[in-house]
Motif scaffolding. Sequence first.
Motif, PDB file in Angstrom:
ATOM      1  N   TRP A 218       2.620   4.697  19.561  1.00  0.00           N
ATOM      2  CA  TRP A 218       1.684   3.861  18.811  1.00  0.00           C
ATOM      3  C   TRP A 218       0.753   3.137  19.782  1.00  0.00           C
ATOM      4  CZ3 TRP A 218       0.931   3.463  13.586  1.00  0.00           C
ATOM      5  CH2 TRP A 218       1.854   4.149  12.785  1.00  0.00           C
ATOM      6  N   SER A 219      -0.407   3.706  19.984  1.00  0.00           N
ATOM      7  CA  SER A 219      -1.426   3.025  20.780  1.00  0.00           C
ATOM      8  C   SER A 219      -1.963   1.844  19.986  1.00  0.00           C
ATOM      9  CB  SER A 219      -2.572   3.984  21.110  1.00  0.00           C
ATOM     10  OG  SER A 219      -3.263   4.347  19.915  1.00  0.00           O
ATOM     11  N   ASP A 220      -2.620   0.924  20.672  1.00  0.00           N
ATOM     12  CA  ASP A 220      -3.227  -0.209  19.967  1.00  0.00           C
ATOM     13  C   ASP A 220      -4.211   0.284  18.911  1.00  0.00           C
ATOM     14  OD1 ASP A 220      -1.763  -1.820  21.597  1.00  0.00           O
ATOM     15  OD2 ASP A 220      -3.464  -2.696  22.667  1.00  0.00           O
ATOM     16  N   ASP A 221      -5.044   1.263  19.264  1.00  0.00           N
ATOM     17  CA  ASP A 221      -6.037   1.758  18.308  1.00  0.00           C
ATOM     18  C   ASP A 221      -5.374   2.342  17.070  1.00  0.00           C
ATOM     19  OD1 ASP A 221      -8.268   1.009  19.719  1.00  0.00           O
ATOM     20  OD2 ASP A 221      -8.491   2.933  20.746  1.00  0.00           O
ATOM     21  N   ARG A 222      -4.262   3.045  17.254  1.00  0.00           N
ATOM     22  CA  ARG A 222      -3.565   3.613  16.096  1.00  0.00           C
ATOM     23  C   ARG A 222      -3.043   2.512  15.179  1.00  0.00           C
ATOM     24  NH1 ARG A 222       1.973   7.350  15.963  1.00  0.00           N
ATOM     25  NH2 ARG A 222       1.819   7.859  13.723  1.00  0.00           N
ATOM     26  N   VAL A 223      -2.525   1.432  15.770  1.00  0.00           N
ATOM     27  CA  VAL A 223      -2.032   0.313  14.954  1.00  0.00           C
ATOM     28  C   VAL A 223      -3.182  -0.330  14.187  1.00  0.00           C
ATOM     29  CG1 VAL A 223      -0.890  -1.927  14.980  1.00  0.00           C
ATOM     30  CG2 VAL A 223      -0.091  -0.123  16.507  1.00  0.00           C
ATOM     31  N   TRP A 224      -4.289  -0.614  14.871  1.00  0.00           N
ATOM     32  CA  TRP A 224      -5.429  -1.235  14.202  1.00  0.00           C
ATOM     33  C   TRP A 224      -5.982  -0.348  13.085  1.00  0.00           C
ATOM     34  CZ3 TRP A 224      -5.496  -6.102  14.786  1.00  0.00           C
ATOM     35  CH2 TRP A 224      -5.254  -6.723  16.014  1.00  0.00           C
ATOM     36  N   ASP A 225      -6.043   0.953  13.331  1.00  0.00           N
ATOM     37  CA  ASP A 225      -6.518   1.878  12.297  1.00  0.00           C
ATOM     38  C   ASP A 225      -5.624   1.804  11.063  1.00  0.00           C
ATOM     39  OD1 ASP A 225      -8.563   2.714  13.945  1.00  0.00           O
ATOM     40  OD2 ASP A 225      -7.566   4.576  14.564  1.00  0.00           O
ATOM     41  N   GLU A 226      -4.324   1.762  11.297  1.00  0.00           N
ATOM     42  CA  GLU A 226      -3.378   1.721  10.190  1.00  0.00           C
ATOM     43  C   GLU A 226      -3.479   0.407   9.426  1.00  0.00           C
ATOM     44  OE1 GLU A 226      -0.642   4.061   8.073  1.00  0.00           O
ATOM     45  OE2 GLU A 226      -1.845   4.557   9.833  1.00  0.00           O
ATOM     46  N   LEU A 227      -3.655  -0.682  10.138  1.00  0.00           N
ATOM     47  CA  LEU A 227      -3.805  -1.983   9.489  1.00  0.00           C
ATOM     48  C   LEU A 227      -5.051  -2.012   8.608  1.00  0.00           C
ATOM     49  CD1 LEU A 227      -2.773  -4.258  12.467  1.00  0.00           C
ATOM     50  CD2 LEU A 227      -1.658  -4.244  10.219  1.00  0.00           C
TER      51      LEU A 227
ATOM     52  N   HIS B 290       0.876  -1.165   0.000  1.00  0.00           N
ATOM     53  CA  HIS B 290       0.000   0.000   0.000  1.00  0.00           C
ATOM     54  C   HIS B 290       0.912   1.214   0.000  1.00  0.00           C
ATOM     55  CE1 HIS B 290      -3.102   2.817   1.627  1.00  0.00           C
ATOM     56  NE2 HIS B 290      -3.914   2.046   0.924  1.00  0.00           N
ATOM     57  N   ASP B 291       0.370   2.399   0.378  1.00  0.00           N
ATOM     58  CA  ASP B 291       1.269   3.533   0.547  1.00  0.00           C
ATOM     59  C   ASP B 291       2.351   3.209   1.567  1.00  0.00           C
ATOM     60  OD1 ASP B 291       0.014   5.088  -1.324  1.00  0.00           O
ATOM     61  OD2 ASP B 291      -1.316   6.067   0.111  1.00  0.00           O
ATOM     62  N   ARG B 292       1.989   2.329   2.520  1.00  0.00           N
ATOM     63  CA  ARG B 292       2.955   1.780   3.457  1.00  0.00           C
ATOM     64  C   ARG B 292       2.676   0.291   3.583  1.00  0.00           C
ATOM     65  NH1 ARG B 292       7.235   4.790   4.469  1.00  0.00           N
ATOM     66  NH2 ARG B 292       7.509   3.727   6.453  1.00  0.00           N
ATOM     67  N   PHE B 293       3.693  -0.476   3.956  1.00  0.00           N
ATOM     68  CA  PHE B 293       3.605  -1.936   4.007  1.00  0.00           C
ATOM     69  C   PHE B 293       2.824  -2.419   5.234  1.00  0.00           C
ATOM     70  CE2 PHE B 293       5.444  -5.725   6.010  1.00  0.00           C
ATOM     71  CZ  PHE B 293       5.255  -6.673   5.026  1.00  0.00           C
ATOM     72  N   ALA B 294       2.181  -3.582   5.089  1.00  0.00           N
ATOM     73  CA  ALA B 294       1.569  -4.278   6.222  1.00  0.00           C
ATOM     74  C   ALA B 294       1.639  -5.780   5.979  1.00  0.00           C
ATOM     75  CB  ALA B 294       0.123  -3.839   6.436  1.00  0.00           C
TER      76      ALA B 294
ATOM     77  N   ILE C 123      -6.330   0.343   6.954  1.00  0.00           N
ATOM     78  CA  ILE C 123      -6.053   1.088   5.719  1.00  0.00           C
ATOM     79  C   ILE C 123      -5.118   0.303   4.810  1.00  0.00           C
ATOM     80  CG2 ILE C 123      -4.969   3.166   4.785  1.00  0.00           C
ATOM     81  CD1 ILE C 123      -5.846   4.590   7.406  1.00  0.00           C
ATOM     82  N   ARG C 124      -4.042  -0.201   5.376  1.00  0.00           N
ATOM     83  CA  ARG C 124      -2.970  -0.782   4.559  1.00  0.00           C
ATOM     84  C   ARG C 124      -3.311  -2.154   3.982  1.00  0.00           C
ATOM     85  NH1 ARG C 124       2.815   0.601   7.489  1.00  0.00           N
ATOM     86  NH2 ARG C 124       2.313   2.688   8.255  1.00  0.00           N
ATOM     87  N   LEU C 125      -4.065  -2.946   4.713  1.00  0.00           N
ATOM     88  CA  LEU C 125      -4.356  -4.308   4.243  1.00  0.00           C
ATOM     89  C   LEU C 125      -5.422  -4.344   3.161  1.00  0.00           C
ATOM     90  CD1 LEU C 125      -4.171  -6.277   7.599  1.00  0.00           C
ATOM     91  CD2 LEU C 125      -2.629  -6.514   5.641  1.00  0.00           C
ATOM     92  N   GLY C 126      -6.116  -3.251   2.968  1.00  0.00           N
ATOM     93  CA  GLY C 126      -7.131  -3.211   1.917  1.00  0.00           C
ATOM     94  C   GLY C 126      -8.489  -3.646   2.425  1.00  0.00           C
ATOM     95  N   PRO C 127      -9.544  -3.297   1.690  1.00  0.00           N
ATOM     96  CA  PRO C 127     -10.908  -3.512   2.188  1.00  0.00           C
ATOM     97  C   PRO C 127     -11.272  -4.973   2.411  1.00  0.00           C
ATOM     98  CG  PRO C 127     -10.907  -2.801  -0.116  1.00  0.00           C
ATOM     99  CD  PRO C 127      -9.523  -2.608   0.391  1.00  0.00           C
ATOM    100  N   GLU C 128     -10.773  -5.874   1.561  1.00  0.00           N
ATOM    101  CA  GLU C 128     -11.146  -7.281   1.699  1.00  0.00           C
ATOM    102  C   GLU C 128     -10.651  -7.864   3.009  1.00  0.00           C
ATOM    103  OE1 GLU C 128     -10.633 -11.523  -0.719  1.00  0.00           O
ATOM    104  OE2 GLU C 128     -10.176  -9.636  -1.726  1.00  0.00           O
ATOM    105  N   ALA C 129      -9.388  -7.595   3.351  1.00  0.00           N
ATOM    106  CA  ALA C 129      -8.838  -8.092   4.615  1.00  0.00           C
ATOM    107  C   ALA C 129      -9.373  -7.296   5.801  1.00  0.00           C
ATOM    108  CB  ALA C 129      -7.323  -8.029   4.584  1.00  0.00           C
TER     109      ALA C 129
END
Length: 388
Positions: free
Chosen positions: A232-241, A203-207, A243-249
């Motif tokens: 990096w709070s847990d919520d920030r990590v989950w939010d980023e994931l 993605h714009d950044r890797f996951a 975005i990066r993993l794409g809508p299907e995942a």
Amino acid sequence: MKTQVVIVGAGPAGLLLAHLLKAEGVDCVVLERQSGPYVLSRIRAGVLEQITVSLMERLGLDARIKAEGLPHDGFNLADGERLIRIDIKALTGKQVMVYGQTELTRDLMDAAGPRGLHLIYEAGDVTLHDVESDAPFVTYTVEGAEQRMDARFIVGCDGFHGPSRQSIPASVARSFERVYPFGWLGILADVPPCNHELIYANHDRFALASQRSPVRSRYYIDVPTTERIEDWSDDRVWDELNIRLGPEAAAHITRGPSIEKSIAPLRSFVFEPMRHGSLLLCGDSAHIVPPTGAKGLNLAASDVHYASEALVAYFRKNDADAVVAYSDKALARVWKAERFSWSLTKLMHRFPDDGPFERRMQVAELDYIASSEAAQRSIAENYVGLPV
């Protein structure tokens, strides 16, 4: 004290080598500077190639792997819009096994006592001596008292920062290194995985979406090396994931509190030679791969395979040539694994100096992989592990 082989380091490589030598009647002692619980507390890789599983099978230590491990027939590359599945079972006839390195280490540790392995934990100030001779020895301290262990060979399984590699003189040493401009922020949580197979996302950044069990997930995102885990709070990590993993995942991600969270720097590193005199190097003491492609532990296992064969040939057949050949044999596989990890890292990550051209090359490569069985077969062959 005297033994035939001193192994420095009681991580999975050192323990695996000790078990293999003991099974063949070769005396060995393992020295570890940390405590056993500390060794088990380190969170590491979780995808095993066939070479690693087969060594555990040979030792009869594969019961938990078979009972709790998750065989995977494929994995996925995501480009933001689709999942490109690499069917490794169909393309190679092989599988990989998802089973945490911590659990593999636990299996090896639990069997050490019953099988008579000699392990010395909390050995301080480990120093190698006379490695160019036929009578090397190691000094170390236990509870402040200096000890000496004489041997015919020393095997360094003590990681990137251990003393073994430092014992090879600079006049014969060569090192090759690439330090990457990002690290992997990993989060471990007791939640179901978002996919039954791994997903590497460009993605714009890797996951990366990975797993340890049907109810424990391991996720990664890449972050600049200047980032602090405290930011990096847990919520920030989950939010980023999401975005990066794409809508299907993202539609299948289950959030939960982290039970471990850390940032690991990425580098590619190879040290040559992997043998000097009576000293052999295995695993991270000789090479580091970025975690892309899950080669680190498996490459250490192939080193141990070659080293155990060479040492057994020496002690049982008086075959000194097998030890001499160890470095070249191990390095041939090391460099191929380094190539694969480097190429997959370049494909799935955005580097700071990359521009529109580099991005178009990534898109074109992913399109080619999606449409070419030959390209998928090449990836699959490397992912499941090249022959030893």
